[in-house]
Design a protein around this motif. Structure first.
Motif, PDB file in Angstrom:
ATOM      1  N   ILE A 168       0.856  -1.173   0.000  1.00 37.01           N
ATOM      2  CA  ILE A 168       0.000   0.000   0.000  1.00 37.01           C
ATOM      3  C   ILE A 168       0.901   1.234   0.000  1.00 37.01           C
ATOM      4  N   ALA A 169       0.402   2.317  -0.587  1.00 45.07           N
ATOM      5  CA  ALA A 169       1.200   3.529  -0.680  1.00 45.07           C
ATOM      6  C   ALA A 169       0.294   4.745  -0.677  1.00 45.07           C
ATOM      7  N   ALA A 170       0.823   5.833  -0.173  1.00 46.28           N
ATOM      8  CA  ALA A 170       0.162   7.128  -0.319  1.00 46.28           C
ATOM      9  C   ALA A 170       0.419   7.614  -1.743  1.00 46.28           C
ATOM     10  N   PRO A 171      -0.453   8.464  -2.291  1.00 49.12           N
ATOM     11  CA  PRO A 171      -0.268   8.937  -3.668  1.00 49.12           C
ATOM     12  C   PRO A 171       1.124   9.514  -3.880  1.00 49.12           C
ATOM     13  N   GLY A 172       1.695   9.149  -5.005  1.00 44.88           N
ATOM     14  CA  GLY A 172       3.026   9.636  -5.338  1.00 44.88           C
ATOM     15  C   GLY A 172       3.835   8.748  -6.271  1.00 44.88           C
ATOM     16  N   PRO A 173       4.083   7.489  -5.909  1.00 46.00           N
ATOM     17  CA  PRO A 173       3.765   6.826  -4.645  1.00 46.00           C
ATOM     18  C   PRO A 173       4.824   7.118  -3.579  1.00 46.00           C
ATOM     19  N   ARG A 174       4.408   6.993  -2.339  1.00 47.58           N
ATOM     20  CA  ARG A 174       5.318   7.170  -1.209  1.00 47.58           C
ATOM     21  C   ARG A 174       4.752   6.399  -0.021  1.00 47.58           C
ATOM     22  N   ARG A 175       5.561   6.289   1.003  1.00 46.37           N
ATOM     23  CA  ARG A 175       5.169   5.591   2.231  1.00 46.37           C
ATOM     24  C   ARG A 175       4.776   4.136   1.955  1.00 46.37           C
ATOM     25  N   PHE A 176       5.615   3.425   1.185  1.00 49.24           N
ATOM     26  CA  PHE A 176       5.360   2.013   0.912  1.00 49.24           C
ATOM     27  C   PHE A 176       5.239   1.229   2.227  1.00 49.24           C
ATOM     28  N   HIS A 177       4.256   0.334   2.253  1.00 50.73           N
ATOM     29  CA  HIS A 177       4.125  -0.563   3.395  1.00 50.73           C
ATOM     30  C   HIS A 177       3.536  -1.882   2.917  1.00 50.73           C
ATOM     31  N   VAL A 178       4.152  -2.983   3.324  1.00 49.78           N
ATOM     32  CA  VAL A 178       3.674  -4.314   2.939  1.00 49.78           C
ATOM     33  C   VAL A 178       2.679  -4.811   3.977  1.00 49.78           C
ATOM     34  N   VAL A 179       1.525  -5.263   3.497  1.00 49.64           N
ATOM     35  CA  VAL A 179       0.524  -5.883   4.373  1.00 49.64           C
ATOM     36  C   VAL A 179       0.284  -7.303   3.880  1.00 49.64           C
ATOM     37  N   GLN A 180       0.074  -8.211   4.813  1.00 52.90           N
ATOM     38  CA  GLN A 180      -0.155  -9.609   4.469  1.00 52.90           C
ATOM     39  C   GLN A 180      -1.471 -10.082   5.068  1.00 52.90           C
ATOM     40  N   GLN A 181      -2.102 -10.957   4.335  1.00 47.35           N
ATOM     41  CA  GLN A 181      -3.405 -11.453   4.767  1.00 47.35           C
ATOM     42  C   GLN A 181      -3.233 -12.500   5.857  1.00 47.35           C
ATOM     43  N   ARG A 182      -4.197 -12.555   6.715  1.00 48.37           N
ATOM     44  CA  ARG A 182      -4.334 -13.621   7.687  1.00 48.37           C
ATOM     45  C   ARG A 182      -5.615 -14.378   7.350  1.00 48.37           C
ATOM     46  N   PRO A 183      -5.775 -15.660   7.644  1.00 49.12           N
ATOM     47  CA  PRO A 183      -4.842 -16.405   8.470  1.00 49.12           C
ATOM     48  C   PRO A 183      -3.695 -17.017   7.675  1.00 49.12           C
ATOM     49  N   MET A 184      -2.569 -17.167   8.341  1.00 44.02           N
ATOM     50  CA  MET A 184      -1.464 -17.982   7.858  1.00 44.02           C
ATOM     51  C   MET A 184      -1.189 -19.018   8.930  1.00 44.02           C
ATOM     52  N   ASN A 185      -0.629 -20.162   8.524  1.00 47.70           N
ATOM     53  CA  ASN A 185      -0.315 -21.150   9.544  1.00 47.70           C
ATOM     54  C   ASN A 185       0.982 -20.766  10.257  1.00 47.70           C
ATOM     55  N   LYS A 186       1.432 -21.588  11.174  1.00 53.93           N
ATOM     56  CA  LYS A 186       2.582 -21.241  12.003  1.00 53.93           C
ATOM     57  C   LYS A 186       3.869 -21.138  11.190  1.00 53.93           C
ATOM     58  N   ARG A 187       3.905 -21.744  10.024  1.00 54.23           N
ATOM     59  CA  ARG A 187       5.094 -21.672   9.171  1.00 54.23           C
ATOM     60  C   ARG A 187       5.030 -20.481   8.215  1.00 54.23           C
ATOM     61  N   GLY A 188       4.003 -19.650   8.349  1.00 54.20           N
ATOM     62  CA  GLY A 188       3.898 -18.473   7.493  1.00 54.20           C
ATOM     63  C   GLY A 188       3.382 -18.767   6.104  1.00 54.20           C
ATOM     64  N   VAL A 189       2.718 -19.922   5.914  1.00 53.78           N
ATOM     65  CA  VAL A 189       2.163 -20.288   4.609  1.00 53.78           C
ATOM     66  C   VAL A 189       0.741 -19.765   4.518  1.00 53.78           C
ATOM     67  N   ALA A 190       0.435 -19.072   3.430  1.00 55.05           N
ATOM     68  CA  ALA A 190      -0.865 -18.421   3.282  1.00 55.05           C
ATOM     69  C   ALA A 190      -1.968 -19.425   2.956  1.00 55.05           C
TER      70      ALA A 190
END
Length: 220
Positions: A168-190
């Motif tokens: 996600i980013a603010a217009p520009g783009p700027r302020r990049f930030h990675v977001v990940q969906q939940r749920p994931m299991n304990k090993r981080g598999v989506a």
């Protein structure tokens, strides 16, 4: 407006410039924060007075914390690039957002909601983890009323798949930030979340950890 005519966000020169600043800051931090910690420590030792520790305790602790944290900034910068190379920018005007009250969120969790690419009537909330990288966004989301800060993200740029991960980013783009969906299991598999084979293949190219291809065939 974002460069929607590009097939992927990385094709946009402004996006590449913003990412270059992001990764440069990450590598500089890897050099400067350890140097700051060592410098403050050396200064304290040179003072030769135990009571002065109280003046140095906070900067020592914080610079040490940032020294340990900095490698994750570098890895997240390259994770950001993989997502930008796999997905185009989309723009969302005033996307639904809030604090808590969605599945998987605690009372203080801030989230943004985006439509499922294959079922546009279904909204998928993505929770921002409590982390120093998310603070700029967390101060502007979930308020429920307009302020000068919330107006800065009235328009949100989005590159990814809300079922898995996105930048996600603010217009520009700027302020990049990675977001990940939940749920994931304990090993981080989506969770596959009923995504099509093409969507799963793109998510893998973007660096999302998914179950083996054989599992895709079973769920598909």
């Amino acid at each position: 407006m974002p460069p929607v005519h590009h097939s992927v966000a990385w094709d946009d020169p402004a996006t590449r410039r913003s990412w270059a600043k992001l990764v440069t800051c990450a590598f500089l931090g890897q050099l400067l924060w350890p140097a700051t910690w060592l410098g403050v420590l050396a200064w304290y030792v040179s003072m030769s007075m135990t009571w002065t520790l109280w003046f140095f305790f906070v900067p020592l602790l914080y610079s040490f914390y940032r020294t340990l944290l900095q490698p994750s900034y570098i890895s997240w910068a390259f994770h950001t690039r993989r997502l930008l190379r796999a997905y185009p920018w989309q723009v969302f005007e005033e996307p639904e957002n809030g604090i808590g009250k969605v599945a998987g969120a605690t009372a203080g969790d801030v989230w943004l909601s985006f439509p499922n690419p294959e079922r546009q009537d279904e909204k998928l909330p993505m929770i921002l983890k409590v982390h120093i990288r998310s603070m700029w966004w967390r101060r502007r989301l979930g308020r429920g009323y307009a302020t000068e800060k919330t107006q800065q993200i009235r328009e949100v740029w989005f590159a990814g798949d809300p079922r898995f991960a996105a930048v996600i980013a603010a217009p520009g783009p700027r302020r990049f930030h990675v977001v990940q969906q939940r749920p994931m299991n304990k090993r981080g598999v989506a969770d596959l979340q009923g995504a099509s084979p093409a969507a799963l293949a793109r998510a893998r190219r973007a660096g999302v950890r998914l179950p083996d291809a054989d599992a895709d065939a079973v769920t598909g």
